[in-house]
Design a protein around this motif. Structure first.
Motif, PDB file in Angstrom:
ATOM      1  N   PRO A   1      -9.938   9.378  -4.535  1.00 38.37           N
ATOM      2  CA  PRO A   1     -10.629  10.324  -3.643  1.00 38.37           C
ATOM      3  C   PRO A   1     -12.039  10.699  -4.064  1.00 38.37           C
TER       4      PRO A   1
ATOM      5  N   ASN B   1     -14.434   1.107   4.478  1.00 38.21           N
ATOM      6  CA  ASN B   1     -13.609   0.179   5.241  1.00 38.21           C
ATOM      7  C   ASN B   1     -14.351  -0.174   6.527  1.00 38.21           C
TER       8      ASN B   1
ATOM      9  N   HIS C   1       0.808  -1.228   0.000  1.00 39.22           N
ATOM     10  CA  HIS C   1       0.000   0.000   0.000  1.00 39.22           C
ATOM     11  C   HIS C   1       0.832   1.265   0.000  1.00 39.22           C
ATOM     12  N   ARG C   2       2.160   1.120   0.139  1.00 39.26           N
ATOM     13  CA  ARG C   2       3.007   2.309   0.177  1.00 39.26           C
ATOM     14  C   ARG C   2       4.380   1.976  -0.383  1.00 39.26           C
TER      15      ARG C   2
ATOM     16  N   ASP D   1      -4.153  -0.829   5.539  1.00 36.69           N
ATOM     17  CA  ASP D   1      -3.968   0.609   5.758  1.00 36.69           C
ATOM     18  C   ASP D   1      -5.081   1.336   5.005  1.00 36.69           C
ATOM     19  N   PRO D   2      -6.110   1.814   5.725  1.00 36.64           N
ATOM     20  CA  PRO D   2      -7.258   2.444   5.052  1.00 36.64           C
ATOM     21  C   PRO D   2      -6.907   3.708   4.287  1.00 36.64           C
ATOM     22  N   ARG D   3      -5.707   4.270   4.522  1.00 41.82           N
ATOM     23  CA  ARG D   3      -5.316   5.487   3.798  1.00 41.82           C
ATOM     24  C   ARG D   3      -5.105   5.239   2.316  1.00 41.82           C
ATOM     25  N   VAL D   4      -5.113   3.969   1.907  1.00 41.04           N
ATOM     26  CA  VAL D   4      -4.974   3.658   0.489  1.00 41.04           C
ATOM     27  C   VAL D   4      -6.163   4.204  -0.299  1.00 41.04           C
ATOM     28  N   CYS D   5      -7.263   4.531   0.396  1.00 48.57           N
ATOM     29  CA  CYS D   5      -8.434   5.113  -0.270  1.00 48.57           C
ATOM     30  C   CYS D   5      -8.101   6.452  -0.924  1.00 48.57           C
ATOM     31  N   ASN D   6      -6.991   7.070  -0.520  1.00 56.38           N
ATOM     32  CA  ASN D   6      -6.594   8.340  -1.131  1.00 56.38           C
ATOM     33  C   ASN D   6      -6.278   8.188  -2.617  1.00 56.38           C
TER      34      ASN D   6
ATOM     35  N   ASN E   1      -4.372   1.719  15.594  1.00 53.28           N
ATOM     36  CA  ASN E   1      -5.747   2.223  15.496  1.00 53.28           C
ATOM     37  C   ASN E   1      -6.765   1.104  15.688  1.00 53.28           C
TER      38      ASN E   1
END
Length: 405
Positions: A187, A193, A147-148, A179-184, A229
């Motif tokens: 957008p 999630n 994811h990063r 990692d839910p930030r992958v939704c970026n 989290n």
């Protein structure tokens, strides 16, 4: 409304489109549960004055017929065997079901995550933009761990999300993203999630009726800093203390696609005599998780319960059997959203967390175009569950006292 009908108020609204569910290979068991729940709910509303009465609202099944045959060369295609024009489609995919196989040049080949994902794109191509809306229900994100970028490497999960959007997908529904930030990466499109925390706690209580989920007896632990989290949500819901392990890695080399872990360092208060819930999104080989559980035992922990959404168990079950035998672990809870080997289901230390009804709630609410916020925030349901459990423990204690007297 009767008690059998979902709590959301969608039944007074006209659905966004005629409901259709495409169950990709390997998801048939979960899809059948989802389908039955929705079929029963909608048939029950037909006799009510405030129910929705439109053609196609209540059916004997909402599963869409399709096929994805493969040629002897390994190539494939997808065929939608009925009309989907104007449908509100939900495509259920388990990209990690290695029990699904196909023949290539006469050899039986297990489907890889790449194969499942390619079939998903073929189905989207066969839909050909004729559906009114398409939602992909992907409980465990394909390439979710990639994811990063930490070096000159591919960013597979973000690429997958962007590719699905380009294929006409309107929204992604996933559980416990790594990692839910992958939704970026998308957008302007939907990305839900969902946490299975309520279902996890419910299954834990059912499998261990005498468990005490209070601050004096229980601690929630995250096996690494990346999952804090997730652990915070568990600890907050239960009102208990929180601990964390820090993974000290060797970043000078890569083994099996990752930097090897040199040591786990615990950060938190004393665990002496307390039970522990270890919370994570997945178990792959299990080496890291079992190392964490072993260190928890060395720190004085009593019983250890592992709550993880996805159990891959890529290196087999024998070491988990051994850890159960020597008392390192007591229970491991995983959801039924991905494939579970029959050998796993037969283990006394394994608890299967059924997500069929909850997923049906989500699909039905989205189809009615009502908010799924109450479903995403189960705090009130968790409070009620814990209150019932405390009452049951008290009644059991009173009964035992009377019997002893």
């Amino acid at each position: 409304m009767t008690a059998n009908i979902p709590e959301h108020s969608g039944f007074t609204k006209i659905p966004y489109g005629k409901l259709g569910i495409i169950a990709m290979k390997g998801t048939e068991e979960l899809a059948a549960k989802i389908d039955k729940y929705i079929v029963d709910w909608r048939k029950e509303t037909l006799g009510q004055d405030d129910g929705v009465h439109i053609a196609g609202y209540a059916e004997d099944s909402f599963l869409i017929k399709y096929s994805a045959p493969r040629f002897a060369s390994g190539e494939a295609k997808a065929v939608i065997e009925q009309t989907v024009r104007g449908y509100d489609l939900f495509i259920l995919i388990d990209a990690f079901n290695y029990a699904v196989t196909y023949k290539m040049r006469g050899v039986e080949v297990p489907m890889s995550p790449d194969d499942h994902y390619s079939d998903l794109k073929r189905i989207l191509a066969a839909i050909n933009g004729k559906a009114r809306r398409v939602t992909v229900v992907m409980p465990m994100l394909y390439e979710g761990r990639q994811h990063r970028k930490t070096n000159r490497e591919s960013l597979d999960c973000a690429m997958m999300l962007q590719e699905l959007v380009d294929y006409g997908v309107d929204s992604i529904l996933t559980f416990d993203a790594h990692d839910p930030r992958v939704c970026n990466a998308i957008p302007l499109h939907g990305f839900e999630n969902v946490s299975p925390i309520y279902q996890m706690l419910k299954a834990l209580i059912r499998s261990t009726p005498d468990i005490r989920l209070d601050k004096e007896n229980m601690v929630v632990v995250s096996p690494d800093e990346g999952g804090m989290n997730r652990a915070i949500n568990f600890a907050t819901a239960l009102g208990v203390d929180l601990g964390m392990f820090y993974k000290r890695r060797d970043y000078s080399r890569v083994v099996d696609g990752r930097n090897p872990i040199l040591a786990h360092e615990f950060l938190g208060s004393s665990l002496e005599g307390k039970n522990v819930i270890v919370v994570d999104d997945m178990i792959a080989s299990g080496e890291s998780m079992l190392d964490v559980c072993s260190k928890l035992k060395n720190l004085g922990a009593n019983k250890i319960y592992v709550c993880t959404s996805f159990g891959l168990f890529t290196s087999g079950l024998e070491k988990f059997d051994e850890c159960k035998k020597n008392g390192t672990i007591d229970k491991i809870l995983c959801t039924n959203t991905i494939y579970r080997d029959p050998d796993l289901l037969s283990r006394d230390w394994y608890v299967d967390v059924d997500m069929g009804k909850f997923t049906a709630y989500l699909i039905d609410a989205i189809n009615h175009d009502v908010s799924i916020g109450p479903l995403l925030d189960p705090s009130s349901k968790i409070d009620a569950l814990l209150a019932r459990h405390e009452e049951a423990l008290k009644e059991n204690s009173d009964t035992q006292m009377r019997f002893h007297i």
